[in-house]
Design a protein around this motif. Structure first.
Motif, mmCIF file in Angstrom:
data_model
loop_
_atom_site.group_PDB
_atom_site.id
_atom_site.type_symbol
_atom_site.label_atom_id
_atom_site.label_comp_id
_atom_site.label_asym_id
_atom_site.label_seq_id
_atom_site.Cartn_x
_atom_site.Cartn_y
_atom_site.Cartn_z
ATOM 1 N N ASP A 1 0.851 -1.189 0.000
ATOM 2 C CA ASP A 1 0.000 0.000 0.000
ATOM 3 C C ASP A 1 0.886 1.239 0.000
ATOM 4 N N ASP A 2 0.834 2.022 -1.067
ATOM 5 C CA ASP A 2 1.634 3.251 -1.161
ATOM 6 C C ASP A 2 0.766 4.427 -0.732
ATOM 7 N N ARG A 3 0.977 4.877 0.485
ATOM 8 C CA ARG A 3 0.193 5.974 1.037
ATOM 9 C C ARG A 3 0.972 7.282 1.012
ATOM 10 N N ASN B 1 -1.102 10.332 -0.168
ATOM 11 C CA ASN B 1 -2.507 10.444 0.236
ATOM 12 C C ASN B 1 -2.848 11.829 0.768
ATOM 13 N N GLU C 1 -3.153 10.985 7.998
ATOM 14 C CA GLU C 1 -2.097 10.619 7.047
ATOM 15 C C GLU C 1 -0.774 11.294 7.395
ATOM 16 N N GLN D 1 2.615 9.402 8.274
ATOM 17 C CA GLN D 1 3.886 9.644 7.570
ATOM 18 C C GLN D 1 4.992 9.993 8.559
ATOM 19 N N TYR E 1 4.436 5.187 9.228
ATOM 20 C CA TYR E 1 3.343 4.220 9.052
ATOM 21 C C TYR E 1 3.405 3.055 10.038
#
Length: 77
Positions: free
Chosen positions: A9-11, A14, A68, A72, A76
């Motif tokens: 999952d590349d957040r 976001n 988010e 970061q 995470y």
């Protein structure tokens, strides 16, 4: 090729995407308010109701941005 492996999952972007969504929603509110002067009573209320929903949505998006950003900052974990 193994199709059963899930992509990580590349957040990483976001928060930026959410910030753009907030900006777009503010612009939609402004445009809708500009149309009120050309609308009748029933449509004016619909526009006002929709803008209230947009404002509530913005508050939710701002909370997500904060989540988010915190994620970061905590890498995470």
């Amino acid at each position: 090729m193994d199709y059963n492996k899930a992509k990580p999952d590349d957040r990483s972007d976001n928060a930026e995407k959410l910030e753009q969504m907030v900006q777009n929603t503010y612009e939609n509110i402004e445009k809708a308010e500009e149309t009120i002067q050309f609308s009748d009573g029933e449509n004016i209320q619909k526009i006002k109701d929709k803008n209230e929903k947009r404002r509530a949505s913005i508050e939710g998006m701002k909370a997500e941005i904060q989540d988010e950003t915190n994620a970061q900052n905590n890498k995470y974990q």
